[in-house]
Write a protein that holds these residues in place. Sequence first.
Motif, PDB file in Angstrom:
ATOM      1  N   LEU A   1       0.825  -1.189  -0.023  1.00 26.33           N
ATOM      2  CA  LEU A   1      -0.006  -0.014  -0.020  1.00 26.33           C
ATOM      3  C   LEU A   1       0.960   1.326   0.072  1.00 26.33           C
ATOM      4  N   ASP A   2       2.097   1.013  -0.111  1.00 22.54           N
ATOM      5  CA  ASP A   2       3.061   2.198  -0.359  1.00 22.54           C
ATOM      6  C   ASP A   2       2.889   3.191  -1.284  1.00 22.54           C
ATOM      7  N   ILE A   3       2.208   4.389  -0.964  1.00 24.50           N
ATOM      8  CA  ILE A   3       2.144   5.462  -1.840  1.00 24.50           C
ATOM      9  C   ILE A   3       3.127   6.453  -2.026  1.00 24.50           C
ATOM     10  N   VAL A   4       4.082   6.228  -0.946  1.00 23.41           N
ATOM     11  CA  VAL A   4       5.125   7.458  -0.711  1.00 23.41           C
ATOM     12  C   VAL A   4       6.376   7.018  -1.558  1.00 23.41           C
ATOM     13  N   ASN A   5       6.758   5.868  -1.370  1.00 24.28           N
ATOM     14  CA  ASN A   5       8.037   5.579  -1.857  1.00 24.28           C
ATOM     15  C   ASN A   5       8.317   5.276  -3.350  1.00 24.28           C
ATOM     16  N   PRO A   6       8.957   5.680  -4.385  1.00 23.69           N
ATOM     17  CA  PRO A   6       9.108   5.069  -5.808  1.00 23.69           C
ATOM     18  C   PRO A   6      10.135   4.068  -5.838  1.00 23.69           C
ATOM     19  N   TYR A   7      11.029   3.846  -4.900  1.00 23.60           N
ATOM     20  CA  TYR A   7      12.169   2.962  -5.008  1.00 23.60           C
ATOM     21  C   TYR A   7      11.934   2.124  -3.837  1.00 23.60           C
ATOM     22  N   PHE A   8      12.688   0.894  -4.124  1.00 23.09           N
ATOM     23  CA  PHE A   8      12.847   0.030  -2.948  1.00 23.09           C
ATOM     24  C   PHE A   8      11.599  -0.611  -2.322  1.00 23.09           C
ATOM     25  N   ARG A   9      10.971  -1.427  -3.256  1.00 27.24           N
ATOM     26  CA  ARG A   9       9.657  -1.835  -3.189  1.00 27.24           C
ATOM     27  C   ARG A   9       9.527  -3.294  -2.665  1.00 27.24           C
ATOM     28  N   THR A  10       8.238  -3.698  -2.454  1.00 29.56           N
ATOM     29  CA  THR A  10       8.191  -5.215  -2.098  1.00 29.56           C
ATOM     30  C   THR A  10       8.268  -5.680  -3.393  1.00 29.56           C
ATOM     31  N   LYS A  11       8.008  -5.052  -4.419  1.00 32.99           N
ATOM     32  CA  LYS A  11       8.086  -5.651  -5.935  1.00 32.99           C
ATOM     33  C   LYS A  11       9.668  -6.064  -6.131  1.00 32.99           C
ATOM     34  N   ASP A  12      10.464  -5.374  -5.560  1.00 33.25           N
ATOM     35  CA  ASP A  12      11.841  -6.156  -5.620  1.00 33.25           C
ATOM     36  C   ASP A  12      11.680  -7.697  -5.169  1.00 33.25           C
ATOM     37  N   SER A  13      11.141  -8.012  -4.493  1.00 36.91           N
ATOM     38  CA  SER A  13      10.941  -9.366  -3.822  1.00 36.91           C
ATOM     39  C   SER A  13       9.934 -10.274  -4.616  1.00 36.91           C
ATOM     40  N   GLU A  14       9.509  -9.842  -5.762  1.00 35.02           N
ATOM     41  CA  GLU A  14       8.188 -10.452  -6.402  1.00 35.02           C
ATOM     42  C   GLU A  14       8.524 -12.016  -6.541  1.00 35.02           C
ATOM     43  N   ASN A  15       9.682 -12.298  -7.328  1.00 36.96           N
ATOM     44  CA  ASN A  15      10.218 -13.356  -7.767  1.00 36.96           C
ATOM     45  C   ASN A  15      10.334 -14.376  -6.781  1.00 36.96           C
ATOM     46  N   GLU A  16      11.273 -13.991  -5.675  1.00 38.54           N
ATOM     47  CA  GLU A  16      11.420 -14.776  -4.237  1.00 38.54           C
ATOM     48  C   GLU A  16       9.767 -15.030  -3.889  1.00 38.54           C
ATOM     49  N   LEU A  17       8.903 -14.253  -3.498  1.00 39.60           N
ATOM     50  CA  LEU A  17       7.704 -14.601  -2.911  1.00 39.60           C
ATOM     51  C   LEU A  17       7.106 -15.538  -3.827  1.00 39.60           C
ATOM     52  N   ARG A  18       6.932 -15.420  -5.114  1.00 35.33           N
ATOM     53  CA  ARG A  18       6.202 -16.100  -6.137  1.00 35.33           C
ATOM     54  C   ARG A  18       6.667 -17.626  -6.041  1.00 35.33           C
ATOM     55  N   ASP A  19       8.140 -17.775  -6.043  1.00 31.74           N
ATOM     56  CA  ASP A  19       8.958 -19.148  -5.663  1.00 31.74           C
ATOM     57  C   ASP A  19       8.176 -19.726  -4.614  1.00 31.74           C
ATOM     58  N   LEU A  20       7.962 -18.907  -3.456  1.00 30.87           N
ATOM     59  CA  LEU A  20       7.427 -19.461  -2.077  1.00 30.87           C
ATOM     60  C   LEU A  20       6.157 -19.863  -2.036  1.00 30.87           C
ATOM     61  N   GLY A  21       5.427 -19.272  -3.282  1.00 32.81           N
ATOM     62  CA  GLY A  21       3.808 -19.411  -3.096  1.00 32.81           C
ATOM     63  C   GLY A  21       3.252 -18.445  -2.356  1.00 32.81           C
ATOM     64  N   ILE A  22       3.698 -17.309  -2.456  1.00 39.21           N
ATOM     65  CA  ILE A  22       3.276 -16.171  -1.750  1.00 39.21           C
ATOM     66  C   ILE A  22       2.871 -14.979  -2.733  1.00 39.21           C
TER      67      ILE A  22
END
Lengths: 348, 222
Positions: free
Chosen positions: B40-61
């Motif tokens: 829900l981050d509307i403040v920060n354009p850099y360093f987001r959960t998106k950076d962990s997207e692949n890792e999370l997907r691999d874990l089924g999250i």
Amino acid sequence: MSEKVLMKGNEAIAEAAILAGCRHYFGYPITPQTEIAAYMAKKMPKINGTFLQAESEIAAINMVYGVASTGKRVMTSSSSPGIALKCEGISYLAGADLPALIVNVQRGGPGLGGIQPSQSDYHLATKGPGHGDFHVLCFAPASVQEMADLTAHAFECAEKYRMPSMLLADGTLGQMMEPVVLPKPSDAGKYDNSWAVTGTNNERKHNIINSLYLSPAELEKLNFERYERYEQIKKDEPMWEEYLMDDAEICVVSYGITARISRNAVDEARKQGIKVGMIRPITVWPFPVEPLKKAADKVERFICVELNMGQMKDDIELAIHCKKPVDLCIRTGGMLPSPDEVLAVIKK
Amino acid sequence: MNYKRLSIFAGLNGSGKTNIAVNFAKHIKSKGDEVTVCDLDIVNPYFRTKDSENELRDLGINLIASQFANTNLDAPAIPKEIYSIIAARDICGVLDIGGDDRGALALGRYAPDILDENNYEMYLVVNFSRPLTRNFDDVIVVINEIEDACKIKFTKIVNNTNIGDETTKEVVLSGYKKTCELSEKTGLPISFTSVERRLFNELNEIIPDLFPLDLQKRIINS
């Protein structure tokens, strides 16, 4: 204060400016530097300072001109498209010989470009950001610590030479967080500021801050005088860091965030037995010509690593009199090279 | 570490919410529960959960993040899919809130549903080594600003005191002491202290409820 705190690069610049006695900040928000304005908005009212969000970048830089005329430390910050708007005012500051700090946390261009990191304002910053014959002192920090340290230095140099200073950072440096030891408090006053408009008390003649000269001869004379000052700056003020250059056969040249990435690549290449070193310009104007000239007699080639289409390559070739080839390792549009990409060019 | 259906991480800009949210989601998954991370981050354009997207997907999250996160568009947009997690009461959700009261504002629109369900924990993430939250008065101002903005009260504190790569045992301990005091002053219990995994063994005997963090991958070393 020696205790380390964790700061974003943008916050480090803001806090360092406050510690350097800056009590006047004028800005207009733009990603990726908005934390500077946000920090100033929070802190300035508590320390009897002025934070003002102007109606535009141009208004903000002209407010900087006003405070700079009084000899007080003053700053503005923006990112690439906003700096382009400020250029008129920066030229006026240079024309009136006024010290001030301008922070550029660069993002991708041209045009509206993007909000991801870039170094594509290198030409703009180093050749003179605005109309007319002038330069600004230009510092390129490569860590959050250096952003804090160079802020006070940039103010001081601006006062020493009566001209604007620019901190040339990029979005990654602005946003990333690292431990910082904040610098000791300082303030203006080390250099003569009897030129400042502070009120005469009927005790002296009026000081006039101006960049309009009706006499062409007078204007020309001032331009020549300013360039004499620049020659002195080129002698006295270049800053750079040499890394593993003693036996280097290849020299990477990189500043700011790409120097951090390049350093990792140099370390990896060294592990593989490749004799590579790095010269990191800390000032990009004045450009550190001497170490490069010296390296040109020793190394086989140079590699220019930047987040633009290779804007610094010209400066390297000028410094080394085109004695050795200069290869490029470049990314643009907000992309960062990986250490492996730099390593691949080292191994080419 | 216990958790409720919704784990909401809020706090000051740069206090470590995103790294904690990602690791907390991994923790929930490891306990066998389905979990979705909501950015829900509307403040920060850099360093987001998106950076962990692949890792999370691999874990089924599952990750719900703005399609504009980490792009060249600075649009503080919240994906509509977040409603599905607020409404679906059988899936755990980890909510990563943007920094300060400005970031918390985005959470406010879901407050009526979250309060109505009443199966959430709202964590205040604090880092006492951050320049704007080095003393209690500063932190208490932030607590009030965030609660006013999102209309949800904090329920627990997470001590995430660190100075990045150079964090030592002493830094974490000093933050822990301050967090204990903060807990006394505010009446909010400490949920856990998060530390980089390299410090876990050293501190596990000393600090209760220690939570190891694996940080998002970076390409720049110090």
